[in-house]
Design an enzyme around this catalytic site. Structure first.
Site, PDB file in Angstrom:
ATOM      1  N   GLU A 107       0.630  -1.314   0.043  1.00 37.05           N
ATOM      2  CA  GLU A 107      -0.028   0.047  -0.029  1.00 37.05           C
ATOM      3  C   GLU A 107       0.954   1.276   0.074  1.00 37.05           C
ATOM      4  OE1 GLU A 107      -3.178  -0.243   2.742  1.00 37.05           O
ATOM      5  OE2 GLU A 107      -3.046   1.769   3.399  1.00 37.05           O
ATOM      6  N   GLU A 140      -5.846   6.310   0.074  1.00 38.21           N
ATOM      7  CA  GLU A 140      -6.192   7.373   1.386  1.00 38.21           C
ATOM      8  C   GLU A 140      -5.674   8.727   1.189  1.00 38.21           C
ATOM      9  OE1 GLU A 140      -3.709   4.617   3.973  1.00 38.21           O
ATOM     10  OE2 GLU A 140      -3.037   6.366   4.815  1.00 38.21           O
ATOM     11  N   ASP A 158     -11.615   7.035   0.561  1.00 43.82           N
ATOM     12  CA  ASP A 158     -11.542   7.481   1.751  1.00 43.82           C
ATOM     13  C   ASP A 158     -12.734   8.529   1.929  1.00 43.82           C
ATOM     14  OD1 ASP A 158      -9.201   8.159   4.100  1.00 43.82           O
ATOM     15  OD2 ASP A 158     -10.817   9.632   3.787  1.00 43.82           O
ATOM     16  N   HIS A 168     -10.138   2.463   2.768  1.00 46.49           N
ATOM     17  CA  HIS A 168      -9.166   3.192   3.980  1.00 46.49           C
ATOM     18  C   HIS A 168     -10.290   3.602   5.041  1.00 46.49           C
ATOM     19  CE1 HIS A 168      -7.104   6.491   6.119  1.00 46.49           C
ATOM     20  NE2 HIS A 168      -6.352   5.391   6.312  1.00 46.49           N
TER      21      HIS A 168
END
Ligand SMILES: C[C@H](O)[C@@H](O)[C@@H](O)[C@H](O)C(=O)O
Ligand SMILES: [Mg+2]
Length: 435
Positions: free
Chosen positions: A272, A301, A324, A351
């Protein structure tokens, strides 16, 4: 109902609420070594007495800047009635994001976009409360035409038009399954970068006992540490459970490839945020290099907006889309990303964590499953076990699954006592702390 929809938003307040999570290294990673999970917390009052609650997530310092940005947007919201907003939600989204003078601060990125998210999250909460439904259910029950009318398709029509979006929305069928089993989750709580090995082992033992099967580990600061920590956790969870690793943007492209190759023996499902969140072609290069090792790239994110997500998808630069709830322009923009991800056949694994992110994003991923993807393969929503006790309707996790929220709204109302104690800098929690 119509009556309530006609009532006016008469006031917007925004407060700077911070939690001293850095004291115990909760949330720490290779780039954010001392996060104090915080929020710019928005309350919308209406003349019907109904209230909407929204927030955006920050790491402590600088929350006051987001608060200022929310205050600058307030005049676009106060005085409007809910009906006026939601009957042309696309227009309202545009109003907030395209104000001729304020868009210079973005557009649709950074502080001003975080502020947009906080305000729009509160509007969606108000709408769901007005209809007496949890937000996910409001979305599931909505006519596809109305749903699509909330999305601003500007800059994405080359990959997704309004007509295509309508075609992608499936009839809700799997709601019962979600009510029974919930949506699968993974935990990041065991292995923040600042946790010593003993703590990691203890948390991992506890998590396994509670039924967790998917685990994320922070990496990226020191290769030897990463090897040791990944070895511990892989041994503890066994070969069949799932492991993910997260570098929080620490590396350059070539470095990411060589570093992750050295962790390949632990069989992570994804790496990630290997590099800058803005480097789409860099992510594409990393994806290509790691594919033969069976490791995907996940990011989102800190992906600024739907345009960036569009290009990530076009460039095959990610294999997992991490929406997000507080970085993008609320539900409106997240809907666009869910639909684009579906079109490109890339799974969405949101996220969450922070403060309130689990509470918020669970609604979006439930909607994604019920109305868009109808698929659970390689899909899971992040979970982090902090700060839920500060919310009036905290998430419910059962057997490592998010159980669909039942209360009306978007689940991010905080206890008033929490807000008062944690308000920065005057709340009791901060008053006596040297920070
Ligand atoms: C500073 C934060 O805790 C991050 O480390 C966190 O959002 C993390 O990237 C995650 O994926 O949960
Ligand atoms: Mg992350």
């Amino acid at each position: 109902l119509l009556d309530k929809m006609l009532h006016k938003i008469i006031n917007l307040t925004v407060r700077d609420v911070r939690f001293p999570t850095s004291l115990d290294q909760h949330g720490s990673d290779a780039m954010h070594t001392d996060p104090d999970y915080s929020a710019a917390y928005v309350v919308l009052d209406t003349d019907s007495g109904l209230t909407g609650f929204g927030l955006t997530f920050t790491l402590g310092k600088g929350t006051e800047i987001v608060v200022c940005a929310v205050e600058a947007l307030a005049r676009l919201v106060v005085g409007k009635c809910l009906q006026e907003i939601v009957s042309d939600f696309r227009g309202f989204y545009r109003l907030l994001t395209s104000d001729s003078q304020m868009r210079w601060l973005g557009p649709e990125k950074g502080v001003i976009h975080l502020a947009t998210a906080a305000v729009l999250n509160a509007v969606w909460d108000l709408w769901a409360r007005t209809e007496g439904k949890p937000l996910w259910k409001l979305l599931v029950d909505m006519e596809p035409k109305q749903l699509v009318s909330c999305i601003d398709f500007r800059y994405i029509t080359d990959v997704l038009t309004e007509e295509e979006a309508l075609d992608l929305l499936v009839k809700a069928q799997e709601e019962d399954q979600m009510q029974k089993e919930g949506y699968p989750a993974y935990t990041t709580s065991c292995a923040w970068l600042g946790y010593p090995d003993e703590q990691l082992k203890q948390l991992c033992t506890d998590a396994l006992k509670s039924g967790w099967t998917r685990f994320k580990v922070k990496v990226g600061a020191d290769l030897e540490d990463d090897v040791r920590r990944c070895r511990i956790i892989r041994q503890m969870i066994g070969p069949d459970n799932t492991l993910m690793i997260d570098a929080n943007q620490r590396w350059d492209v070539a470095e990411a490839i060589s570093w992750v190759s050295k962790l390949a023996e632990f069989r992570p499902l994804w790496i990630e945020e290997p590099t800058s969140p803005d480097d789409i072609l860099g992510h594409a290069a990393i994806s290509k290099a790691l594919a033969p090792l069976g490791i995907g790239v996940a990011t989102g994110e800190q992906c600024q907006n739907r345009v960036m997500f569009k290009q990530f998808l076009q460039a095959s630069a990610l294999q997992f889309v991490q929406i997000d709830s507080c970085r993008l322009g609320s539900v409106n923009e997240n809907l666009a990303v869910l639909l684009m991800a579906h079109k490109f056949n890339v799974p969405v694994c949101p996220h969450a964590g922070g403060v309130g992110l689990c509470e918020l994003v669970q609604h979006l991923i439930l909607f994604d499953y019920i109305c868009v993807s109808a698929d659970l393969r390689n899909r899971m929503c992040e979970y982090v076990d902090h700060l839920h006790e500060h919310f009036t309707c905290p998430v419910v996790i059962q057997d490592a699954h998010y159980m669909p929220p039942k209360d009306p709204g978007y689940s991010c109302e905080m206890l008033e006592s929490t807000v008062q104690r944690h308000q920065y800098p005057e709340g009791n929690v901060w008053k006596n702390m040297k920070k």
